[in-house]
Scaffold this active site. Structure first.
Site, mmCIF file in Angstrom:
data_model
loop_
_atom_site.group_PDB
_atom_site.id
_atom_site.type_symbol
_atom_site.label_atom_id
_atom_site.label_comp_id
_atom_site.label_asym_id
_atom_site.label_seq_id
_atom_site.Cartn_x
_atom_site.Cartn_y
_atom_site.Cartn_z
ATOM 1 N NE ARG A 49 -4.117 -1.875 1.841
ATOM 2 C CZ ARG A 49 -4.850 -2.467 2.755
ATOM 3 N NH1 ARG A 49 -4.674 -2.189 4.022
ATOM 4 N NH2 ARG A 49 -5.791 -3.322 2.407
ATOM 5 C CE1 TYR B 201 -9.175 -7.590 -6.449
ATOM 6 C CE2 TYR B 201 -7.285 -9.029 -6.881
ATOM 7 C CZ TYR B 201 -7.917 -8.074 -6.110
ATOM 8 O OH TYR B 201 -7.277 -7.572 -5.015
ATOM 9 C CB CYS C 34 -26.670 -2.127 5.261
ATOM 10 S SG CYS C 34 -26.285 -3.872 5.040
ATOM 11 C CG ASP D 125 -11.824 -8.755 -3.305
ATOM 12 O OD1 ASP D 125 -12.894 -8.160 -3.062
ATOM 13 O OD2 ASP D 125 -10.858 -8.745 -2.526
ATOM 14 C CD GLU E 114 -3.965 -7.012 -5.640
ATOM 15 O OE1 GLU E 114 -4.740 -7.964 -5.452
ATOM 16 O OE2 GLU E 114 -3.984 -5.979 -4.955
ATOM 17 C CB CYS F 162 -21.761 -0.950 9.960
ATOM 18 S SG CYS F 162 -21.460 -0.861 8.194
#
Ligand code: SF4
Length: 378
Positions: free
Chosen positions: A46, A141, A229, A159, A58, A223
């Site tokens: 990152r 991906y 959601c 993913d 990856e 969350c």
């Protein structure tokens, strides 16, 4: 709320309409990115925009947990600091570093891809999703991950984590084990992605799926997406994503003979093409439709060895080894072969070579073989 009136469904235009009404940037992208700023794990890939490093991470992390993949990533970067050095490595060297990660075709594709990047792109990865897709072992991906993380292209990653987050958020009932699901989720994620910071959005949604909206115990009470959601509103977190697999597991029965020569060396061979573990080293193998005791094994080579003063030293318990679509039932037999018996045996089976125990350590091997060698103290 509009979402709850028309979901669950799997019709993209309706979802798109919902997203437009919802202001997805405000209700989804921004909270995800804010959550990521607070909660992201500090991972080496990152901190880079180098497409080689991103690509390596990856490929290694496909079907592998971060904690398991991290040391492999560090070892690969240390052994092959550039794509050119990786492309010039021997396949055996690459497989040996890969040992323990499984899915060895990924390691071979990795090596082949490095060669293509060097030979056809002068050592530089293509800088866009479409051209990255043409490289071996790079699917949609991985191409999206490299294109967005390294080059800032506005293309979403999809993913397993993204499937789960989106399926729960929107109550999507599409079976994600079926290939058409990808297009649907890709299109939906394309609607949601933040065009100003596509790389951060992609990292954020994947990390959110891995750390917060987890498969078994999503942290719904804390969350930031709770209010929009679908799964939370309907207490249906366990119902999403829908994943129904219809794969049949094939059972195989292996009898491995660990043949020792009089010098204490072990006979091993690289596995042939067209089957599992191609190019990795194993022992003399007799495969049958079921597991057999030694005296029921009717293999000509073994019968020859036994007829000429060779001794069966040890017979192992049965090992079970699970691969993606195969379950191996394996027995190991340690056989001390006489010089006389080996003369004809090894001449006929030229793939077998003798290695001393230290040399076997350096060979690329399936993890099952590696564990058995360690257990038997070779
Ligand atoms: S509320 Fe729960 S199920 Fe919904 S996105 Fe958040 S963590 Fe996932």
């Amino acid at each position: 709320m509009i979402i709850q009136k028309i979901l669950p469904h799997k019709i993209l235009p309706l979802i798109t309409k919902v997203i437009n009404n919802l202001d997805s940037t405000k209700h989804i992208a921004r909270p995800l990115i804010a959550w990521y700023a607070q909660n992201q794990r500090d991972l080496p890939w990152r901190h880079t925009r180098d497409p080689y490093h991103i690509w390596l991470s990856e490929i290694i992390l496909q079907q592998t947990r971060v904690q398991q993949g991290l040391p492999y990533y560090q070892r690969f970067i240390a052994a092959f600091p550039t794509v050119r050095i990786l492309s010039e490595a021997k396949e055996e060297e690459v497989l040996r570093l890969w040992q323990g990660l499984g899915y060895y075709s990924r390691a071979r594709n990795l090596h082949a891809c490095a060669k293509t990047v060097v030979q056809e792109h002068n050592g530089r990865f293509p800088d866009n999703f479409k051209d990255l897709l043409k490289l071996k072992g790079i699917g949609r991906y991985t191409a999206a991950a490299i294109a967005s993380f390294a080059f800032g292209e506005v293309v979403p990653v999809v993913d397993g984590n993204v499937y789960r987050v989106l399926a729960r958020l929107f109550g999507i009932t599409t079976n994600i084990a079926q290939p058409p699901a990808f297009n649907e989720f890709f299109a939906l994620a394309s609607e949601l992605i933040d065009p100003e910071q596509p790389d951060t959005f992609n990292q954020a949604i994947m990390e959110f799926g891995a750390m917060h909206c987890t498969p078994q115990k999503p942290l719904c009470l804390y969350c930031p997406l709770q209010a929009v959601c679908y799964a939370y509103q309907h207490s249906m977190q366990k119902d999403f994503p829908v994943k129904k697999k219809a794969t049949k597991v094939k059972h195989r029965y292996f009898h491995y003979f660990i043949i020792l020569n009089p010098a204490g060396e072990i006979l091993m061979r690289p596995r042939p093409a067209g089957d599992i573990w191609r190019g990795l080293y194993d022992f003399y193998l007799v495969e049958d439709n079921t597991l057999l005791d030694t005296d029921a094994i009717k293999d000509e080579g073994i019968q020859q060895l036994m007829a000429k003063n060779s001794i069966l030293v040890e017979e192992s318990e049965v090992y079970k080894h699970q691969l993606t679509h195969q379950l191996l039932h394996v027995k190991f037999f340690v056989l001390q072969a006489s010089e006389q018996a080996l003369q004809t045996f090894t001449a006929e089976r030229s793939q077998l070579q003798a290695f001393n125990p230290a040399e076997t350590l350096a060979l690329p091997k399936p993890v099952l073989i590696k564990n058995v060698l360690e257990k038997l103290n070779f």
